[in-house]
Design an enzyme around this catalytic site. Sequence first.
Site, PDB file in Angstrom:
ATOM      1  N   LYS A 238     -14.610  32.663  -3.214  1.00 41.42           N
ATOM      2  CA  LYS A 238     -13.383  33.279  -3.690  1.00 41.42           C
ATOM      3  C   LYS A 238     -13.387  33.387  -5.209  1.00 41.42           C
ATOM      4  CE  LYS A 238     -10.312  31.918   0.106  1.00 41.42           C
ATOM      5  NZ  LYS A 238      -9.072  31.184   0.463  1.00 41.42           N
TER       6      LYS A 238
ATOM      7  N   HIS B  41     -13.753  24.655  -3.365  1.00 40.38           N
ATOM      8  CA  HIS B  41     -12.313  24.599  -3.621  1.00 40.38           C
ATOM      9  C   HIS B  41     -12.043  24.551  -5.122  1.00 40.38           C
ATOM     10  CE1 HIS B  41     -11.329  22.774   0.598  1.00 40.38           C
ATOM     11  NE2 HIS B  41     -11.426  24.083   0.621  1.00 40.38           N
TER      12      HIS B  41
END
Length: 294
Positions: free
Chosen positions: A172, A266
Amino acid sequence: MSELPRLYADHLARDRRRSVHTVRAYEATATRLCGFLTQHWGEAIDRAALAKADTADLRAFLAQRRGEGLTNASAARELSAVRGFLAFATGEGTTPRLKGPRVKKGVPRPISPDEAVALADDVADDASEPWIGARDLAVLLLLYGAGLRVAEALSLTGAVLPLGATLSVTGKRDKTRIVPLLPQVREAVEAYVALSPYGTARDAPIFRGAKGGPLSPRLVRRAVQGARVRLSLPDRTTPHALRHSFATHLLGRGADLRALQELLGHASLSSTQVYTQVDAAHLLDVYRNAHPRA
């Protein structure tokens, strides 16, 4: 209709490096808000008009959306998109303060190691052609054995070949991380590459559909759903559950939380800490099922 939603989408994609899905969803929310305020106020929407939006206006917009069937979680995402859009259009720190709906945070629901392996094997065995079976096995083992997201696995190109002990993954917001490759995972990918009829050009996706185009995540989900039914596995058995299982099983074996954060890609440690709840819940289940005094 104001062109601001499109400009906002360009900003998210270019400056914030948000995913295509996030950009599309946030642009849709911005478009809905502009349409609502046009009717609500009876005037054209520009930056100056948006600057006067207050808490009552946003509450009215969300009330309309809730009337269309939005859940608490969806309403919270809608409000987040609205805040981001108003901040972009009017300047940081000028958005109305409105408390969003309370959303209960879900705990990831992993499956057992035996179920993960059985799932991958069943999907491969059910494939219509050997190379497709090898492809599906490789993809699912990347999710469980390396903790990749589905989109990350399907975006791998021939540039990662030949495989080594580690794999560079772009996740991401275009954040790159290095993940170790288990021998079993590497062998599965290499076996697929050897069977694939479409080659492995450096700028082309490794995993292809039956007609040679990029493999669709929808086909991966459909294959897993079929195997889940055949194996009588719970509904929580999805492709993403394999990534949850990767994290939970590593944590249960003593993996460091910071190291796990890096492996999963993350941005925040709080996203990784949710797996400590999963492991604690598993220990309680074992205790209740096995302890004679439980």
